[in-house]
Motif scaffolding. Structure first.
Motif, PDB file in Angstrom:
ATOM      1  N   CYS A  95       3.480   1.144   7.364  1.00 29.19           N
ATOM      2  CA  CYS A  95       2.858   2.408   7.762  1.00 29.19           C
ATOM      3  C   CYS A  95       2.166   2.306   9.114  1.00 29.19           C
ATOM      4  CB  CYS A  95       1.823   2.840   6.733  1.00 29.19           C
ATOM      5  SG  CYS A  95       2.567   3.311   5.194  1.00 29.19           S
ATOM      6  N   THR A  96       1.561   1.146   9.399  1.00 32.00           N
ATOM      7  CA  THR A  96       0.730   1.102  10.592  1.00 32.00           C
ATOM      8  C   THR A  96       1.346   0.270  11.706  1.00 32.00           C
ATOM      9  OG1 THR A  96      -0.424  -0.829   9.778  1.00 32.00           O
ATOM     10  CG2 THR A  96      -1.387   1.290   9.219  1.00 32.00           C
ATOM     11  N   SER A  97       2.415  -0.482  11.388  1.00 27.76           N
ATOM     12  CA  SER A  97       3.046  -1.383  12.361  1.00 27.76           C
ATOM     13  C   SER A  97       2.025  -2.343  12.964  1.00 27.76           C
ATOM     14  CB  SER A  97       3.714  -0.619  13.494  1.00 27.76           C
ATOM     15  OG  SER A  97       4.588   0.304  12.977  1.00 27.76           O
ATOM     16  N   ARG A  98       1.015  -2.681  12.198  1.00 24.31           N
ATOM     17  CA  ARG A  98      -0.009  -3.608  12.710  1.00 24.31           C
ATOM     18  C   ARG A  98      -0.183  -4.777  11.761  1.00 24.31           C
ATOM     19  NH1 ARG A  98      -4.682   0.570  14.470  1.00 24.31           N
ATOM     20  NH2 ARG A  98      -3.686   1.269  16.360  1.00 24.31           N
ATOM     21  N   HIS A 152      -3.324  -0.431  -8.141  1.00 22.29           N
ATOM     22  CA  HIS A 152      -2.835  -0.866  -6.830  1.00 22.29           C
ATOM     23  C   HIS A 152      -1.695   0.033  -6.346  1.00 22.29           C
ATOM     24  CE1 HIS A 152      -5.101  -4.644  -7.167  1.00 22.29           C
ATOM     25  NE2 HIS A 152      -4.890  -4.736  -5.858  1.00 22.29           N
ATOM     26  N   ILE A 153      -0.817   0.391  -7.270  1.00 21.29           N
ATOM     27  CA  ILE A 153       0.311   1.248  -6.895  1.00 21.29           C
ATOM     28  C   ILE A 153      -0.207   2.627  -6.473  1.00 21.29           C
ATOM     29  CG2 ILE A 153       2.353   2.443  -7.797  1.00 21.29           C
ATOM     30  CD1 ILE A 153       2.948  -0.112  -9.388  1.00 21.29           C
ATOM     31  N   ALA A 154      -1.193   3.143  -7.254  1.00 22.13           N
ATOM     32  CA  ALA A 154      -1.772   4.451  -6.894  1.00 22.13           C
ATOM     33  C   ALA A 154      -2.413   4.355  -5.507  1.00 22.13           C
ATOM     34  CB  ALA A 154      -2.796   4.876  -7.941  1.00 22.13           C
ATOM     35  N   GLY A 155      -3.137   3.239  -5.264  1.00 26.92           N
ATOM     36  CA  GLY A 155      -3.778   3.040  -3.958  1.00 26.92           C
ATOM     37  C   GLY A 155      -2.752   3.013  -2.837  1.00 26.92           C
ATOM     38  N   ALA A 156      -1.650   2.295  -3.088  1.00 25.48           N
ATOM     39  CA  ALA A 156      -0.597   2.203  -2.073  1.00 25.48           C
ATOM     40  C   ALA A 156       0.008   3.575  -1.806  1.00 25.48           C
ATOM     41  CB  ALA A 156       0.483   1.232  -2.523  1.00 25.48           C
ATOM     42  N   ALA A 157       0.208   4.350  -2.890  1.00 21.39           N
ATOM     43  CA  ALA A 157       0.804   5.685  -2.729  1.00 21.39           C
ATOM     44  C   ALA A 157      -0.120   6.579  -1.898  1.00 21.39           C
ATOM     45  CB  ALA A 157       1.068   6.304  -4.099  1.00 21.39           C
ATOM     46  N   PHE A 159      -2.334   5.526   0.297  1.00 19.40           N
ATOM     47  CA  PHE A 159      -2.290   4.994   1.665  1.00 19.40           C
ATOM     48  C   PHE A 159      -1.078   5.536   2.419  1.00 19.40           C
ATOM     49  CE2 PHE A 159      -1.413   1.942   4.978  1.00 19.40           C
ATOM     50  CZ  PHE A 159      -2.665   1.595   5.438  1.00 19.40           C
ATOM     51  N   VAL A 160       0.072   5.509   1.739  1.00 20.09           N
ATOM     52  CA  VAL A 160       1.291   6.010   2.381  1.00 20.09           C
ATOM     53  C   VAL A 160       1.164   7.511   2.660  1.00 20.09           C
ATOM     54  CG1 VAL A 160       3.778   6.372   2.094  1.00 20.09           C
ATOM     55  CG2 VAL A 160       2.750   4.235   1.371  1.00 20.09           C
ATOM     56  N   ALA A 161       0.594   8.246   1.686  1.00 20.69           N
ATOM     57  CA  ALA A 161       0.459   9.697   1.861  1.00 20.69           C
ATOM     58  C   ALA A 161      -0.418   9.993   3.079  1.00 20.69           C
ATOM     59  CB  ALA A 161      -0.118  10.322   0.598  1.00 20.69           C
ATOM     60  N   VAL A 162      -1.511   9.221   3.224  1.00 21.91           N
ATOM     61  CA  VAL A 162      -2.421   9.445   4.356  1.00 21.91           C
ATOM     62  C   VAL A 162      -1.712   9.119   5.679  1.00 21.91           C
ATOM     63  CG1 VAL A 162      -4.541   8.571   5.447  1.00 21.91           C
ATOM     64  CG2 VAL A 162      -4.516   9.075   3.005  1.00 21.91           C
ATOM     65  N   HIS A 163      -0.894   8.059   5.660  1.00 23.68           N
ATOM     66  CA  HIS A 163      -0.213   7.639   6.901  1.00 23.68           C
ATOM     67  C   HIS A 163       1.196   8.182   7.007  1.00 23.68           C
ATOM     68  CE1 HIS A 163      -3.492   4.726   6.691  1.00 23.68           C
ATOM     69  NE2 HIS A 163      -3.357   4.617   7.998  1.00 23.68           N
ATOM     70  N   ARG A 164       1.503   9.217   6.232  1.00 23.87           N
ATOM     71  CA  ARG A 164       2.894   9.667   6.161  1.00 23.87           C
ATOM     72  C   ARG A 164       3.457  10.076   7.521  1.00 23.87           C
ATOM     73  NH1 ARG A 164      -0.374  13.401   4.434  1.00 23.87           N
ATOM     74  NH2 ARG A 164      -0.204  15.562   5.121  1.00 23.87           N
TER      75      ARG A 164
END
Ligand code: C2E
Ligand code: CA
Ligand code: CA
Length: 500
Positions: A95-98, A152-157, A159-164
């Motif tokens: 998501c962040t390429s960092r 953790h999966i919910a957190g990842a989801a 995170f992805v939604a925020v950085h979509r």
């Protein structure tokens, strides 16, 4: 309780097929591929550990108690660490390429560290599991692992939604498939612990990732579905270019050529497009299509953009007469130049360092980028627009554009791709199509640039359709700075002005 091991065996089979296929492919050495390799290894070890521990539970005699306890503990450790790896190293990087900072790793890892402590002390506390005369038994806290994985999966989801905005649609779809499959497998096993679906869910999610994010057939022949021979053959070439890119950046070996854009109404060149050029000592000139793609893949493109922008700035500062004679210089931006909200201000700051007004520049974004990264682009585009930098939609008609999204971005100029121009002189429908696009965009208030005009016939047709700006070999190829000055200035006055 009879344990249904079949899902686990099916999961292992899926993983073995993915590993077999993946090892047969040539693997890119970019960060995403390395992440995928790590994830594939850990998931495989996790499923293998579950198979071994289940084997001990189901088939080993009672005297193998220590082995049972040990193998199950190892499996639990994998289960605890896997969600963190998925969240941190894979999702965040994608998501962040960092690279994730160690402090962030530590912060996100606190619940996992706690869980690892509980697992390591379990042989004494028996909170998670234990063995009695009848075999494997759950402890009172056995749901902890499932809850942790699901959280953790919910957190990842989230995170992805925020950085979509920074993730392409294809990767987004794949990531959500991963979350859904993994969560389903884990939830099913939590509800019915005798059905071992966690490994199966993880295997399917790895398969989903493999088929999209790390698509080994990205260089596939569209007709046969086989790996493109040309791409396979050029693997060595690409490797050499990739290695050279680092040196080229360090030593600023890039050159900028300029292709002028001609206005039919004003009968002179009105803007320029800056195009990067790179020459390898042995391979000769490398096509920008190749080195730009490799630079994007290796996350080097932002450095190239900055080098190019600085070179253009120096050129404009040294040639005030040229600056006065053209409206702006168009600079190509890549997705990575745009995904961070501070990208716009960084580019503006560079222009400021050279004391050049922002209006000297126009940034070009391709229609695919505009469609795929529209949310983050909106922020960057607005900051550029506020500073007075124009935006140009590049390659319109070359791919698929979500027009609705594209029109929400503040483009002032639209470049019609060269492919739309093919056959306009021979095919009535192609001509009608081009003309309709021109008139639609003109009515919407956009300025049009026709790209790739090579013949007088094409130019005359475009003139009859009221297209004003033409870019193409018919008027000029991309030129090195000196040739450009000679073409544009032509007359001695401008050179004299520059020297004054
Ligand atoms: P582009 O942005 O669409 O640039 C126009 C390309 O069309 C240039 O290819 C130009 O030489 C070519 N072209 C112009 N007129 C004609 C014509 O009449 N006929 C034909 N056949 N071709 C014409 P070039 O320089 O090889 O660049 C290829 C692509 O590489 C560019 O396509 C752009 O997407 C990318 N690129 C080049 N320099 C940079 C850069 O500094 N940064 C980024 N992000 N991309 C760059
Ligand atoms: Ca362009
Ligand atoms: Ca173009």
């Amino acid at each position: 309780m009879t344990t249904n091991i079949h899902y686990l065996i099916a999961g292992m089979a899926v993983l073995l097929v993915v590993i077999w296929q993946y090892s047969r492919q040539r693997q890119m050495d970019d960060r995403n591929s390395r992440m995928f390799r790590r994830l594939l290894s850990v998931v495989s070890l996790d499923v293998a550990a579950e198979l071994v521990s289940t084997g001990f539970i189901l088939y080993a005699p009672y005297s193998f108690n220590v082995c049972r306890m040990l193998s199950n503990t190892v499996f639990y450790l994998f289960q605890a660490l896997l969600p963190l790896l998925l969240l941190l190293y894979y999702v965040c990087t994608l998501c962040t390429s960092r690279v994730i900072a160690p402090s962030a790793v530590l912060r996100m890892g606190i619940p996992t560290i706690a869980l690892v402590c509980i697992i390591l002390t379990n042989p004494f506390t028996e909170m998670l599991f234990y063995f009695d005369g009848t075999g494997y038994r759950h402890g009172p806290w056995y749901l902890l692992l499932y809850i942790s994985a699901l959280l953790h999966i919910a957190g990842a989801a989230i995170f992805v939604a925020v950085h979509r905005a920074s993730v392409s649609r294809r990767n987004l779809a794949s990531l959500f498939a991963v979350f859904a499959l993994a969560a389903l497998g884990i939830a099913a096993q939590a509800v019915n612990p005798s059905v071992l679906t966690t490994g199966f869910g993880l295997s399917l999610s790895i398969l989903a990732m493999y088929l999209t994010i790390n698509n080994p057939c990205a260089c596939m022949d569209s007709l046969t579905g086989l790996n493109d021979r040309k791409t396979m053959d050029s693997f060595h070439y690409n490797k050499q270019v990739e290695q050279f890119l680092h040196r080229a950046i360090e030593e600023d070996l890039f050159e900028v050529y300029y292709q002028p854009v001609y206005s039919l109404h004003r009968q002179r060149f009105v803007t320029l497009e800056a195009l990067s050029r790179l020459r390898h000592p042995e391979l000769g000139w490398i096509s920008p299509d190749i080195f730009i793609r490799l630079a994007e893949k290796n996350h080097l493109i932002t450095q190239i953009t900055e080098l190019q922008l600085r070179r253009v700035c120096r050129f404009l500062r040294e040639n005030p007469a040229l600056r006065a004679s053209i409206a702006n210089v168009k600079i190509n931006l890549s997705p990575l130049d745009l995904i961070h909200s501070e990208s716009g201000s960084h580019l503006i700051r560079i222009l400021g360092e050279y004391g050049l007004p922002c209006s000297c520049f126009q940034f070009e974004i391709t229609e695919t980028v505009a469609t795929e990264y529209s949310a983050s682009l909106t922020r960057v585009a607005e900051s550029l627009q506020a500073a007075g930098i124009g935006l140009c939609l590049d390659d319109f008609g070359s791919g698929y554009a979500n027009l609705n999204t594209v029109m929400q971005l503040p483009f002032s100029v639209i470049k019609l791709d060269r492919s739309l121009l093919f056959h306009i002189c021979t095919d009535k429908n192609a001509a009608l199509f081009y003309q309709s696009i021109v008139s639609a965009f003109c009515r919407l208030g956009y300025r049009i640039v026709a790209e790739g005009v090579e013949t007088q016939e094409e130019m005359e047709l475009l003139r009859s359709w009221n297209v004003d700006m033409i870019q193409g070999y018919y008027f000029s190829r991309p030129l090195p700075p000196d040739d450009l000055l000679r073409l544009l200035t032509g007359s001695a006055e401008m050179q004299a002005e520059n020297q004054a």
